[in-house]
Design an enzyme around this catalytic site. Structure first.
Site, PDB file in Angstrom:
ATOM      1  N   ASP A  54       1.687   4.934   0.459  1.00  0.00           N
ATOM      2  CA  ASP A  54       1.112   6.035   1.223  1.00  0.00           C
ATOM      3  C   ASP A  54       1.107   7.335   0.424  1.00  0.00           C
ATOM      4  O   ASP A  54       2.121   7.718  -0.183  1.00  0.00           O
ATOM      5  CB  ASP A  54       1.915   6.230   2.517  1.00  0.00           C
ATOM      6  CG  ASP A  54       1.384   7.347   3.376  1.00  0.00           C
ATOM      7  OD1 ASP A  54       0.244   7.234   3.852  1.00  0.00           O
ATOM      8  OD2 ASP A  54       2.103   8.356   3.553  1.00  0.00           O
ATOM      9  N   GLU A  78      -2.673   4.931  -1.969  1.00  0.00           N
ATOM     10  CA  GLU A  78      -3.537   5.833  -1.216  1.00  0.00           C
ATOM     11  C   GLU A  78      -3.518   7.158  -1.963  1.00  0.00           C
ATOM     12  O   GLU A  78      -2.463   7.784  -2.100  1.00  0.00           O
ATOM     13  CB  GLU A  78      -3.055   6.046   0.215  1.00  0.00           C
ATOM     14  CG  GLU A  78      -4.023   6.928   0.992  1.00  0.00           C
ATOM     15  CD  GLU A  78      -3.370   7.760   2.077  1.00  0.00           C
ATOM     16  OE1 GLU A  78      -4.113   8.426   2.827  1.00  0.00           O
ATOM     17  OE2 GLU A  78      -2.149   7.773   2.184  1.00  0.00           O
ATOM     18  N   ARG A 138       0.874  -1.163   0.000  1.00  0.00           N
ATOM     19  CA  ARG A 138       0.000   0.000   0.000  1.00  0.00           C
ATOM     20  C   ARG A 138       0.914   1.217   0.000  1.00  0.00           C
ATOM     21  O   ARG A 138       1.731   1.402   0.909  1.00  0.00           O
ATOM     22  CB  ARG A 138      -0.911  -0.027   1.225  1.00  0.00           C
ATOM     23  CG  ARG A 138      -1.900   1.149   1.312  1.00  0.00           C
ATOM     24  CD  ARG A 138      -1.365   2.229   2.207  1.00  0.00           C
ATOM     25  NE  ARG A 138      -2.387   3.210   2.576  1.00  0.00           N
ATOM     26  CZ  ARG A 138      -2.118   4.328   3.239  1.00  0.00           C
ATOM     27  NH1 ARG A 138      -0.879   4.620   3.614  1.00  0.00           N
ATOM     28  NH2 ARG A 138      -3.070   5.176   3.537  1.00  0.00           N
ATOM     29  N   HIS A 198      -7.585   3.698   9.503  1.00  0.00           N
ATOM     30  CA  HIS A 198      -6.769   4.364  10.521  1.00  0.00           C
ATOM     31  C   HIS A 198      -6.836   5.885  10.410  1.00  0.00           C
ATOM     32  O   HIS A 198      -6.805   6.591  11.421  1.00  0.00           O
ATOM     33  CB  HIS A 198      -5.311   3.889  10.419  1.00  0.00           C
ATOM     34  CG  HIS A 198      -4.553   4.487   9.284  1.00  0.00           C
ATOM     35  ND1 HIS A 198      -4.615   3.999   7.994  1.00  0.00           N
ATOM     36  CD2 HIS A 198      -3.715   5.560   9.235  1.00  0.00           C
ATOM     37  CE1 HIS A 198      -3.845   4.731   7.216  1.00  0.00           C
ATOM     38  NE2 HIS A 198      -3.289   5.678   7.932  1.00  0.00           N
ATOM     39  N   HIS A 202      -0.108  11.244  -3.879  1.00  0.00           N
ATOM     40  CA  HIS A 202      -0.222  12.605  -4.402  1.00  0.00           C
ATOM     41  C   HIS A 202       0.921  13.493  -3.918  1.00  0.00           C
ATOM     42  O   HIS A 202       1.146  14.572  -4.484  1.00  0.00           O
ATOM     43  CB  HIS A 202      -1.572  13.219  -4.008  1.00  0.00           C
ATOM     44  CG  HIS A 202      -1.915  13.033  -2.570  1.00  0.00           C
ATOM     45  ND1 HIS A 202      -2.567  11.908  -2.088  1.00  0.00           N
ATOM     46  CD2 HIS A 202      -1.706  13.823  -1.488  1.00  0.00           C
ATOM     47  CE1 HIS A 202      -2.738  12.017  -0.787  1.00  0.00           C
ATOM     48  NE2 HIS A 202      -2.213  13.162  -0.395  1.00  0.00           N
TER      49      HIS A 202
END
Length: 572
Positions: free
Chosen positions: A260, A297, A258, A391, A263
């Site tokens: 993080d 993400e 995943r 989270h 962007h």
């Protein structure tokens, strides 16, 4: 199990390190003194011959002295037994005896993901303790666990996003061998592992990368200095990221990453770092047989992230979809402040379930501009990861309150049905499945007084700007805040919690009978009831959590939760 006696020094005790601007670099080896390294034309320093050190064969502790300063940890350190400011320790991942040779899970998109934080998932807060709870996850029907960042950071506990040494597993969790045991145990129970990695910034304590070279750029993002992805001498910085991804996917047998806050990865290179990661993950997929799934993400709502590279996309496998969370959250809680404002009303639910993104070029009042673009019609919806809690959405509330603090049992059941039976890849947040009442607030353990105080006051000020009462915000540095976030494993046995847990298990059973790529059709909302159909199953949910109308005579019911949710069989 580990075979400590067969470990090999990595890489063969020449201690290579990239420091292109340094005038001198020495390796400081505990018990063996300091040794000057020689610089090559590529900016890499190393010993001209492997260090010859007789002894008991134990791994060496070492660090680098750069232009007289140090010793500092190895930027590619694989183990930091004494913390991020101390010497690195040799560690060989190939010494572990894996038992997952036949593990071939296939793609992870469409699977049920379970996000957990190792420090608060169990009372012990370790990898081995988490492995002892895997039977619970297997019985629930979880198909992949997603671990919050585990790389080394300063202090005993924290969320993990302040990591500074990307290859080293945080020692309080058990270190790298415990990590391998955990992954092996997951695979033995049919559960894949996704590792959360942070390549967009480094933590404020223990980041020695600037001592070695131009790892950071002049720009900044929300969390600190940006990583140098496209500036002068950025090739080696990019290589560090690509090698780290390969370390998790190849050496640690992880099934996916995943990524993080992508962007915040500022990269104007012809091949964006995300595309480079996708390209190398595809190559690893071919050689290992594991899925090497990459999940971004992202709040960009840009389908380029998950568009095939052949069509000039980045080629990632999936991305988080905050719009689904926002639409579900607003319609169940009634909260419409901040970025929730645009999602008021069931129309937001209808649009996200039909089209994936709510903001697909529409006006975003929170951003005060138009945002996003439409999802490509041929991109399957399981390439969007959806959740009602995670989270961030829990932990970035002032007191870290879960949905259990505001929703009754019926609406909790609705949230579960929308996520688990919706057309997306579902993700659960640890404890959600039994309606955990423990909060999950922001917590940290910075040892430096100035940093601790800055974190404490900054967090309170941030929530004050958002309209929260500063008096209710828990002190992130107080150990009690961390302790409060630990799951209470006595709760699943209590009647109300056990009932919700049984509901989650039933929903996952129902989901397994559905084709993963079946889209939501006939998406409707009338009289407070939201509904959609997938592959012959109709989901009807009362957004109030009660007063769902009775089914028609002859209806075949697959699952029901009071008068809140009903799943029925319909003709295709």
């Amino acid at each position: 199990m580990s075979a400590r006696g067969t470990w090999r020094p990595v890489p063969d005790r020449t201690f290579p390190v990239w420091a292109p601007d340094a005038e001198s670099v020495l390796v400081d080896v505990a018990g063996a003194g300091r040794h000057p390294l020689e610089k090559g034309d590529d900016g890499w320093w190393r010993l001209p011959a492997p260090l010859d050190r007789a002894g008991d064969g134990a791994p060496l502790d070492y660090g680098f002295v750069v232009d007289g300063a140090g010793p500092h940890p190895d930027p590619r350190s694989r183990r930091q037994p004494d913390g991020v400011h101390a010497l690195s320790r040799e560690w060989d991942p190939s010494a572990f005896r894996w038992t997952d040779g036949g593990w071939r899970p296939g793609t992870l998109t469409g699977r049920v993901i379970y996000e957990l934080h190792l420090g608060t998932f169990t009372p012990e807060g370790t990898l081995d303790a988490a492995a002892d709870r895997l039977d619970h996850l297997a019985e629930l029907g979880v198909e992949a666990v997603e671990l919050l960042p585990v790389n080394a950071f300063n202090g005993p506990h924290g969320w993990g996003y302040d990591g500074v040494l990307w290859f080293a597993v945080h020692e309080p969790y058990g270190g790298p061998e415990a990590y391998q045991r955990f992954v092996d145990a997951c695979h033995g129970r049919g559960i894949a592992v996704i590792q959360d990695v942070v390549y967009n910034h480094l933590g404020p304590s223990g980041n020695y990368l600037p001592v070695f070279g131009p790892y950071l750029s002049e720009g900044r993002n929300t969390w600190g200095s940006s990583v140098n992805l496209d500036g002068p001498r950025s090739d080696e910085v990019r290589r560090l990221i690509l090698d780290n991804a390969a370390f998790w996917l190849r050496d640690m047998h992880v099934d996916g990453l995943r990524l993080d806050a992508v962007h915040a990865l500022r990269d104007s290179s012809a091949e964006h770092i995300l595309e480079a990661l996708a390209r190398e993950a595809a190559a690893l997929r071919e050689t290992t047989g594991r899925p090497a799934t990459l999940i971004a993400e992202s709040d960009l709502n840009d389908p380029k992230l998950i568009r095939d590279r052949r069509r000039h996309g980045y080629g990632l496998d999936a991305q988080w979809d905050d719009d689904v969370h926002h639409a579900v959250h607003v319609n169940l809680t009634g909260e419409t402040s901040g970025y929730y404002a645009d999602f008021a009303g069931p129309e937001a639910l209808i649009k996200t379930f039909e089209r994936g993104f709510f903001h697909d070029g529409t006006w975003s009042s929170f951003r005060e501009r138009h945002h996003g673009r439409p999802l490509d019609a041929d991109i399957p919806h399981p390439r969007l990861v959806a959740f009602s809690q995670d989270h961030d959405q829990v932990g970035n509330r002032a007191i870290g309150d879960r949905l259990t603090a505001t929703l009754d049992e019926g609406r909790l059941a609705v949230a579960a049905a929308l996520i688990l039976l919706g057309p997306f890849t579902p993700m659960l947040f640890m404890g959600e499945e039994w309606g955990a009442t423990t909060p999950w607030p922001f917590f940290s353990s910075h040892p430096e007084p100035d940093l601790a105080e800055a974190t404490r006051t900054g967090r309170i000020a941030e929530f004050a700007r958002m309209g929260w009462d500063p008096a209710v915000v828990p002190d992130p540095q107080d150990p009690a805040t961390f302790e409060s976030a630990k799951l209470d494993w006595t709760e699943p046995a209590e009647p109300a919690h056990a009932r919700l847990l049984a509901w989650y298990r039933r929903l996952i059973e129902v989901r397994r009978a559905l084709p993963a790529d079946a889209r939501a059709t006939d998406v409707t909302s009338a009289d407070g009831v939201f509904g959609f159909t997938r592959a012959g199953l109709r989901v009807e949910a009362a957004l109030s959590g009660h007063d769902l109308p009775h089914p028609a005579d002859g209806t075949v019911t697959e699952a029901v939760f009071d008068d809140a949710v009903r799943v029925v069989r319909v003709s295709r």
